[in-house]
Scaffold this motif. Structure first.
Motif, PDB file in Angstrom:
ATOM      1  N   SER A   1       0.868  -1.175   0.000  1.00 48.47           N
ATOM      2  CA  SER A   1       0.000   0.000   0.000  1.00 48.47           C
ATOM      3  C   SER A   1       0.903   1.223   0.000  1.00 48.47           C
ATOM      4  CB  SER A   1      -0.907   0.008   1.236  1.00 48.47           C
ATOM      5  OG  SER A   1      -0.179   0.347   2.398  1.00 48.47           O
ATOM      6  N   PRO A   2       0.399   2.353  -0.470  1.00 49.05           N
ATOM      7  CA  PRO A   2       1.229   3.561  -0.467  1.00 49.05           C
ATOM      8  C   PRO A   2       1.704   3.932   0.939  1.00 49.05           C
ATOM      9  CG  PRO A   2      -0.744   3.921  -1.792  1.00 49.05           C
ATOM     10  CD  PRO A   2      -0.897   2.592  -1.112  1.00 49.05           C
TER      11      PRO A   2
ATOM     12  N   TRP B   1       5.595   4.188   2.031  1.00 46.04           N
ATOM     13  CA  TRP B   1       6.142   5.422   2.588  1.00 46.04           C
ATOM     14  C   TRP B   1       6.674   5.191   3.999  1.00 46.04           C
ATOM     15  CZ3 TRP B   1       7.952   9.667   0.679  1.00 46.04           C
ATOM     16  CH2 TRP B   1       7.538  10.076  -0.584  1.00 46.04           C
ATOM     17  N   ALA B   2       5.995   4.370   4.765  1.00 45.53           N
ATOM     18  CA  ALA B   2       6.476   4.056   6.112  1.00 45.53           C
ATOM     19  C   ALA B   2       7.880   3.467   6.035  1.00 45.53           C
ATOM     20  CB  ALA B   2       5.519   3.097   6.814  1.00 45.53           C
ATOM     21  N   GLY B   3       8.083   2.546   5.118  1.00 40.79           N
ATOM     22  CA  GLY B   3       9.401   1.928   4.957  1.00 40.79           C
ATOM     23  C   GLY B   3      10.460   2.930   4.546  1.00 40.79           C
ATOM     24  N   TYR B   4      10.141   3.758   3.563  1.00 38.95           N
ATOM     25  CA  TYR B   4      11.118   4.748   3.107  1.00 38.95           C
ATOM     26  C   TYR B   4      11.445   5.763   4.202  1.00 38.95           C
ATOM     27  CZ  TYR B   4      10.607   2.917  -1.613  1.00 38.95           C
ATOM     28  OH  TYR B   4      10.605   2.096  -2.708  1.00 38.95           O
ATOM     29  N   LEU B   5      10.438   6.141   4.991  1.00 38.73           N
ATOM     30  CA  LEU B   5      10.686   7.100   6.070  1.00 38.73           C
ATOM     31  C   LEU B   5      11.546   6.490   7.170  1.00 38.73           C
ATOM     32  CD1 LEU B   5       7.197   8.830   6.246  1.00 38.73           C
ATOM     33  CD2 LEU B   5       9.348   9.859   5.493  1.00 38.73           C
TER      34      LEU B   5
ATOM     35  N   TRP C   1       6.222   5.482  11.564  1.00 36.01           N
ATOM     36  CA  TRP C   1       5.375   4.664  12.432  1.00 36.01           C
ATOM     37  C   TRP C   1       3.908   5.076  12.319  1.00 36.01           C
ATOM     38  CZ3 TRP C   1       7.175   0.250  13.697  1.00 36.01           C
ATOM     39  CH2 TRP C   1       8.520   0.077  13.988  1.00 36.01           C
ATOM     40  N   ILE C   2       3.647   6.367  12.185  1.00 37.47           N
ATOM     41  CA  ILE C   2       2.253   6.823  12.014  1.00 37.47           C
ATOM     42  C   ILE C   2       1.678   6.278  10.707  1.00 37.47           C
ATOM     43  CG2 ILE C   2       0.818   8.869  11.570  1.00 37.47           C
ATOM     44  CD1 ILE C   2       2.587  10.328  13.689  1.00 37.47           C
ATOM     45  N   LEU C   3       2.467   6.287   9.635  1.00 36.07           N
ATOM     46  CA  LEU C   3       1.981   5.727   8.380  1.00 36.07           C
ATOM     47  C   LEU C   3       1.756   4.220   8.484  1.00 36.07           C
ATOM     48  CD1 LEU C   3       3.921   7.735   5.687  1.00 36.07           C
ATOM     49  CD2 LEU C   3       1.457   7.709   6.097  1.00 36.07           C
ATOM     50  N   LEU C   4       2.526   3.535   9.280  1.00 37.68           N
ATOM     51  CA  LEU C   4       2.272   2.110   9.523  1.00 37.68           C
ATOM     52  C   LEU C   4       0.938   1.918  10.245  1.00 37.68           C
ATOM     53  CD1 LEU C   4       3.178  -0.821   9.334  1.00 37.68           C
ATOM     54  CD2 LEU C   4       4.527  -0.466  11.403  1.00 37.68           C
ATOM     55  N   ILE C   5       0.650   2.781  11.192  1.00 36.89           N
ATOM     56  CA  ILE C   5      -0.659   2.741  11.885  1.00 36.89           C
ATOM     57  C   ILE C   5      -1.773   2.956  10.878  1.00 36.89           C
ATOM     58  CG2 ILE C   5      -2.133   3.932  13.553  1.00 36.89           C
ATOM     59  CD1 ILE C   5       0.535   4.582  15.098  1.00 36.89           C
TER      60      ILE C   5
ATOM     61  N   ALA D   1      -1.733   2.441   7.652  1.00 37.20           N
ATOM     62  CA  ALA D   1      -1.834   1.267   6.789  1.00 37.20           C
ATOM     63  C   ALA D   1      -2.568   0.137   7.493  1.00 37.20           C
ATOM     64  CB  ALA D   1      -0.439   0.813   6.363  1.00 37.20           C
ATOM     65  N   ALA D   2      -2.332  -0.028   8.781  1.00 40.65           N
ATOM     66  CA  ALA D   2      -2.995  -1.090   9.539  1.00 40.65           C
ATOM     67  C   ALA D   2      -4.499  -0.819   9.652  1.00 40.65           C
ATOM     68  CB  ALA D   2      -2.381  -1.212  10.925  1.00 40.65           C
ATOM     69  N   VAL D   3      -4.847   0.438   9.913  1.00 38.02           N
ATOM     70  CA  VAL D   3      -6.260   0.790  10.044  1.00 38.02           C
ATOM     71  C   VAL D   3      -6.982   0.609   8.705  1.00 38.02           C
ATOM     72  CG1 VAL D   3      -7.835   2.709  10.495  1.00 38.02           C
ATOM     73  CG2 VAL D   3      -5.890   2.306  12.009  1.00 38.02           C
ATOM     74  N   LYS D   4      -6.341   1.026   7.622  1.00 34.38           N
ATOM     75  CA  LYS D   4      -6.953   0.882   6.295  1.00 34.38           C
ATOM     76  C   LYS D   4      -6.978  -0.566   5.832  1.00 34.38           C
ATOM     77  CE  LYS D   4      -6.376   5.327   4.147  1.00 34.38           C
ATOM     78  NZ  LYS D   4      -5.916   6.014   2.944  1.00 34.38           N
ATOM     79  N   GLY D   5      -5.961  -1.353   6.261  1.00 39.85           N
ATOM     80  CA  GLY D   5      -5.836  -2.736   5.795  1.00 39.85           C
ATOM     81  C   GLY D   5      -6.819  -3.645   6.493  1.00 39.85           C
TER      82      GLY D   5
END
Length: 124
Positions: free
Chosen positions: A67-68, A72-76, A114-118, A120-124
Motif C-alpha cells: 500500500s502507499p 512510505w512508512a518503509g522509506y521514512l 510509524w504513524i503511516l504504519l498505523i 496502513a494497519a487501520v486501512k488494511g
C-alpha cells in the motif's frame, strides 16, 4: 516488499557490526558521553531495522499487500536511520556538535513512518 526485507536485514547486520565496533574498538578512544551517543545510534538503527523487516513482511503478505502508506512508512524509517543514526555516528567520531542539530530530523522521520504504519494497519 523484498526491498524493505533486504534493507532491514542489512541495517540489522550493520547495527550489530557498529555495536561491536563501539564496544570493542571505540571504548578506549571515545569519552563516555560520545560512547553513549554511539550506543543510542546503534539501538535506534536496530529498532528501525526490525521495523523495516516487519514492513517488508507485511507488504509481501496476501492479507495486507503493498500500500502507499506501507511503502512510505518503509522509506521514512530508512531515511530516519540514515539521518538519525548517521548523524549520531558522525557526532561521536568527530565531536562536531552541530551534527546533533540534524538528529531530530531523523526522529521526525521515524515518527512519521510509524504513524503511516498505523494508518496502513487501520486501512488494511
Amino acid at each position: 516488499m523484498p526491498f524493505f526485507i533486504v534493507a532491514g536485514a542489512v541495517n540489522a547486520a550493520i547495527a550489530v557490526m557498529l555495536g561491536a565496533f563501539g564496544a570493542h574498538g571505540l571504548k578506549d578512544k571515545l569519552s563516555e558521553r560520545y560512547l553513549a551517543i554511539w550506543e543510542t545510534a546503534v539501538q535506534y538503527q536496530m529498532f528501525h531495522a526490525l521495523g523495516l523487516l516487519a514492513i517488508g513482511i507485511l507488504a509481501s503478505s496476501s492479507i495486507w499487500g503493498a500500500s502507499p502508506q506501507l511503502n512510505w512508512a518503509g522509506y521514512l524509517l530508512l531515511a530516519g536511520i540514515i539521518i538519525f543514526s548517521g548523524s549520531l555516528y558522525a557526532l561521536s567520531l568527530s565531536g562536531v556538535g552541530v551534527l546533533g542539530a540534524i538528529t531530530p530530523i531523523g526522529g521526525v522521520l521515524f515518527i512519521a513512518g510509524w504513524i503511516l504504519l498505523i494508518i496502513a494497519a487501520v486501512k488494511g
